[in-house]
Design a protein around this motif. Structure first.
Motif, PDB file in Angstrom:
ATOM      1  N   TRP A 280     -11.218  -1.096  -3.787  1.00 34.05           N
ATOM      2  CA  TRP A 280     -10.168  -0.133  -3.458  1.00 34.05           C
ATOM      3  C   TRP A 280     -10.566   1.287  -3.834  1.00 34.05           C
TER       4      TRP A 280
ATOM      5  N   HIS B  34      -1.883  -1.248  -3.855  1.00 33.88           N
ATOM      6  CA  HIS B  34      -2.922  -0.251  -3.589  1.00 33.88           C
ATOM      7  C   HIS B  34      -2.282   1.122  -3.439  1.00 33.88           C
TER       8      HIS B  34
ATOM      9  N   HIS C 115      -2.757  -0.751  -9.402  1.00 33.52           N
ATOM     10  CA  HIS C 115      -3.860  -1.550  -8.841  1.00 33.52           C
ATOM     11  C   HIS C 115      -3.975  -2.918  -9.514  1.00 33.52           C
TER      12      HIS C 115
ATOM     13  N   THR D 112       0.847  -1.194   0.000  1.00 37.56           N
ATOM     14  CA  THR D 112       0.000   0.000   0.000  1.00 37.56           C
ATOM     15  C   THR D 112       0.881   1.241   0.000  1.00 37.56           C
TER      16      THR D 112
ATOM     17  N   GLY E  63      -1.677  -5.484  -8.031  1.00 33.45           N
ATOM     18  CA  GLY E  63      -1.807  -5.860  -6.630  1.00 33.45           C
ATOM     19  C   GLY E  63      -1.323  -4.835  -5.633  1.00 33.45           C
TER      20      GLY E  63
ATOM     21  N   ARG F 155      -9.449  -5.612  -1.845  1.00 34.77           N
ATOM     22  CA  ARG F 155      -9.059  -5.174  -3.188  1.00 34.77           C
ATOM     23  C   ARG F 155     -10.227  -5.143  -4.162  1.00 34.77           C
ATOM     24  N   SER F 156     -11.338  -5.773  -3.806  1.00 38.55           N
ATOM     25  CA  SER F 156     -12.511  -5.697  -4.682  1.00 38.55           C
ATOM     26  C   SER F 156     -13.191  -4.332  -4.605  1.00 38.55           C
TER      27      SER F 156
END
Length: 222
Positions: free
Chosen positions: A209, A165, A160, A122, A163, A206-207
């Protein structure tokens, strides 16, 4: 133990974030130009402190050589110079751009090089009201923060799907501090509350973000 790196650490938002992440089980690393000012925070959070000029490519490279396995990287530095456009000192304007935007690029580049192979991590970039609306006599800060927002949006679209963020946080309002105490009616942003928002971003599935979020006091106009 997960690791978090906070660049541009001081006694405000970054201190609140360091305390919160330490309580949440993170090993915290702090970076600042003057590490002596971090002594109390280091003792409180058991953090590691690194002397670092955020706008220096060699300094940022050395920092990530030491702390590059951090799962969370927060870029918090800013430099503001104000005045009429006709009177601004070009060197100060250049410094504002370097600290607000170029340093963020350096940090994000180093973080991405390490996070992309892991397909995890992140990167949080601290913005300001000036990143979405330019104020009079504040052109340098607007230039730097607009650039920071553009960097964040571009990185989010690029990273994104890999993987990683990336999120930009617009701090739209004054932050409570010893120099700016609260009057009792929540007209200033509580740095501890802002830190909670950062933690929520770190934990986002992550679905769903977010690439950007704004925080402001309930009385702030926009």
């Amino acid at each position: 133990m997960p690791k978090a790196l906070i660049i541009g650490a001081g006694d405000g938002l970054s201190a609140s974030l360091a305390r919160l992440l330490a309580r949440e089980g993170y090993a915290v690393a702090l970076a600042a130009r003057n590490v002596a000012k971090l002594d109390a925070l280091v003792a409180e959070t058991e953090a590691v402190a690194h002397a670092c000029d955020a706008a220096s490519e060699p300094d940022i490279a050395r920092l990530f050589d030491a702390e590059g396995d951090a799962e969370v990287v927060v870029y918090n530095p800013s430099f503001r110079t104000r005045g009429p456009i006709a009177d601004l000192v070009p060197a100060d304007v250049q410094k504002s751009l370097q600290v607000c935007a170029f340093g963020a690029f350096l940090a994000a580049q180093q973080a991405a090089r390490r996070m992309i192979p892991r397909r995890a991590g992140t990167i949080l970039l601290t913005g300001a009201s000036a990143g979405v609306k330019g104020y009079p006599r504040s052109a340098p800060f607007a230039m730097g923060k607009f650039a920071l927002r553009g960097l964040a949006q571009s990185l989010a679209r690029e990273l994104h799907p890999q993987g990683v963020h990336v999120a930009h946080i617009v701090i739209d309002g004054g932050i409570r501090s010893a120099r700016r105490p609260e009057s009792g009616d929540d007209t200033l942003l509580d740095p501890d509350a802002i830190a909670e928002t950062y933690l929520q971003l770190i934990r986002q599935p992550r679905s769903a973000w977010s690439w950007e979020i704004e925080v402001r006091p309930w009385v702030e106009t926009f």
